[in-house]
Design a protein around this motif. Structure first.
Motif, short mmCIF file in Angstrom:
data_model
loop_
_atom_site.label_atom_id
_atom_site.label_comp_id
_atom_site.label_asym_id
_atom_site.label_seq_id
_atom_site.Cartn_x
_atom_site.Cartn_y
_atom_site.Cartn_z
N LEU A 153 0.83 -1.21 0.00
CA LEU A 153 0.00 0.00 0.00
C LEU A 153 0.86 1.25 0.00
N ARG A 157 0.91 4.26 -2.89
CA ARG A 157 0.66 5.66 -2.59
C ARG A 157 1.78 6.57 -3.11
N ARG A 158 2.97 6.03 -3.26
CA ARG A 158 4.05 6.84 -3.81
C ARG A 158 3.89 7.08 -5.31
N ARG A 162 -4.18 5.85 -8.89
CA ARG A 162 -5.16 5.77 -7.81
C ARG A 162 -5.82 4.39 -7.76
N VAL A 165 -3.72 2.14 -5.69
CA VAL A 165 -3.86 2.44 -4.25
C VAL A 165 -5.15 1.84 -3.71
N TYR A 169 -5.32 -1.10 -0.80
CA TYR A 169 -6.05 -0.87 0.44
C TYR A 169 -7.17 -1.89 0.61
#
Length: 269
Positions: A153, A157-158, A162, A165, A169
């Motif tokens: 995760l 995020r880096r 989207r 991500v 999650y």
């Protein structure tokens, strides 16, 4: 005529007595008036002992009192915490009121009230502590896989994707829901236990600083004064030794063993 001559000395004596005043007016302090009907001739004043608890003004004596003397009265009631500004509707004040209730209503000395209050708090928190240990053991078994999902995760995020991500999650949340694990549950026991025993510490510290009169004579053994430090430093050493021995006696503390975590991670993956 002869009768008048015989009564003349008696009348003269009565006149002189009336001029000098009554005998009880010249009595010494602390004396007793002679009983009536026995006459005043040759009567002596009898010295009476002072009443217990009252001074003797003639001899310059101080009041004589002792235990059980009616003049002393019952022992004064014990000073309550409310009179010293303690025992308010705060966590610290509630702990102080609970200890005072054990002391007054249960008839326990202060040292026994403190011990019983601490043990009672430990027993009340026992179900929560056992649940926290089970949660820690379950989290430790799944910790390697959870760390891998958290790392995935963080990498997502880096980036700028989207969708990646959201997918990372969702995988983490599904894994936690499927195995009924959550890292935040491990903070439940410290979140409840720490404020309670910090309140105990502050309550006893404020009671000793007041000081509560009962604490000065409510100790035991080598520490009769609970408002003073331990002269032998035995109690701090006992607390330190028990704190260090608790993890050794507890055994499983939720940490992952080197071999078991990998097997579980491969099985759960």
């Amino acid at each position: 005529m002869a009768a008048a001559l015989r009564l003349r000395p008696l009348l003269r004596a009565l006149r002189e007595q009336s001029l000098r005043g009554p005998l009880w007016a010249r009595s010494p302090p602390g004396g007793v008036r002679p009983p009536r009907g026995l006459g005043t001739a040759g009567a002596r004043w009898v010295k009476t002992p002072p009443v217990s608890g009252q001074p003797d003004p003639a001899a310059g004596q101080e009041p004589v009192v002792g235990p059980g003397d009616p003049a002393v009265g019952p022992e004064p009631p014990e000073v309550l915490l409310e009179e010293l500004g303690l025992g308010a509707w705060t966590p610290v004040g509630l702990v102080q009121s609970a200890l005072q209730g054990l002391h007054l209503h249960a008839g326990l000395p202060w040292w026994a009230a403190i011990v019983l209050g601490t043990v009672g708090a430990r027993v009340a928190l026992l179900p929560l502590v056992l649940r926290g240990q089970r949660e820690a053991a379950r989290l430790g078994a799944h910790l390697p896989q959870l760390q891998r999902l958290h790392q995935r995760l963080a990498e997502a995020r880096r980036g700028s994707d989207r969708l990646r991500v959201t997918r990372a999650y969702a995988e983490l949340a599904a894994y936690q829901r499927r195995h009924d694990v959550h890292p935040l549950r491990g903070f439940l026991v410290p979140l409840v236990q720490t404020p309670l025993f910090v309140s105990f510490f502050l309550a006893l510290q404020k009671m000793a600083a007041a000081p509560v009169p009962g604490l000065q004579r409510g100790g035991l053994g080598w520490f009769p004064d609970l408002s003073a430090p331990d002269p032998l430093y035995a109690l701090p050493l006992l607390v330190t030794a028990s704190t260090l021995a608790r993890p050794r006696a507890g055994g499983g503390d939720g940490r992952v063993q080197p071999g078991g975590g990998g097997r579980c991670a491969r099985r759960c993956a």
